[in-house]
Design a protein around this motif. Sequence first.
Motif, short mmCIF file in Angstrom:
data_model
loop_
_atom_site.label_atom_id
_atom_site.label_comp_id
_atom_site.label_asym_id
_atom_site.label_seq_id
_atom_site.Cartn_x
_atom_site.Cartn_y
_atom_site.Cartn_z
N GLY A 1 -6.74 6.26 -3.84
CA GLY A 1 -7.98 5.70 -3.31
C GLY A 1 -8.03 4.19 -3.42
O GLY A 1 -8.38 3.50 -2.46
N ILE A 2 -7.65 3.65 -4.58
CA ILE A 2 -7.70 2.20 -4.74
C ILE A 2 -6.63 1.52 -3.88
O ILE A 2 -6.85 0.45 -3.34
CB ILE A 2 -7.56 1.79 -6.23
CG1 ILE A 2 -8.02 0.35 -6.45
CG2 ILE A 2 -6.15 1.94 -6.72
CD1 ILE A 2 -9.48 0.16 -6.37
N ARG B 1 0.83 -1.22 0.00
CA ARG B 1 0.00 0.00 0.00
C ARG B 1 0.86 1.26 0.00
O ARG B 1 0.57 2.21 -0.72
CB ARG B 1 -0.92 0.01 1.21
CG ARG B 1 -2.04 -0.97 1.12
CD ARG B 1 -2.91 -0.90 2.35
NE ARG B 1 -3.95 -1.90 2.25
CZ ARG B 1 -5.19 -1.68 2.60
NH1 ARG B 1 -5.55 -0.53 3.10
NH2 ARG B 1 -6.08 -2.63 2.48
N LEU C 1 -5.41 2.67 -0.94
CA LEU C 1 -5.78 2.75 0.47
C LEU C 1 -7.02 1.91 0.80
O LEU C 1 -7.15 1.43 1.91
CB LEU C 1 -6.00 4.20 0.87
CG LEU C 1 -4.76 5.08 0.83
CD1 LEU C 1 -5.11 6.52 1.19
CD2 LEU C 1 -3.68 4.55 1.74
N SER C 2 -7.91 1.73 -0.17
CA SER C 2 -9.11 0.95 0.10
C SER C 2 -8.84 -0.55 0.04
O SER C 2 -9.61 -1.33 0.57
CB SER C 2 -10.21 1.30 -0.90
OG SER C 2 -9.90 0.79 -2.18
N ALA D 1 -9.11 -2.33 -2.53
CA ALA D 1 -9.91 -2.95 -3.58
C ALA D 1 -9.01 -3.40 -4.72
O ALA D 1 -8.01 -2.78 -5.02
CB ALA D 1 -10.95 -1.95 -4.11
#
Length: 130
Positions: free
Chosen positions: A114-115, A72, A117-118, A120
């Motif tokens: 965003g992707i 991440r 940290l999420s 996904a």
Amino acid sequence: AGGAVGRRVPGVTGVVAGMTVAAAVTLPFGIVQAGTGLLAPGALIAGLAVAVLSSALPYSLEMAALRALPARVFGVLMSMEPAIAALSGLLFLGERLTLGQWLAMGCVIAASVGITLSGAGKVEVPEPVN
């Protein structure tokens, strides 16, 4: 692919192999375009310097970071590359981006962060069987 190579191949061996394959694939095209002048000692030295500074060194550092940092954190850092490149162009080359280009870059960076940290889209890579 870079992450998988970085986890499976020790040191910078993966980078060296990748650079060798890339050189072997592109060298014939360069010789056709530039002729034997491409093989002159000065051109070869300049090409080696460009290869080391623009590819071998950065990729080696990325492989080391892939091994040392959580995925991440590495992903967030990599998502900042476009902004750093744009700022470098602004500071060192006097290049200017339009408002639309800045907004587009911001959207790409925000989506990547965003992707990352999420979590996904997280893909499990199986370990090789010995």
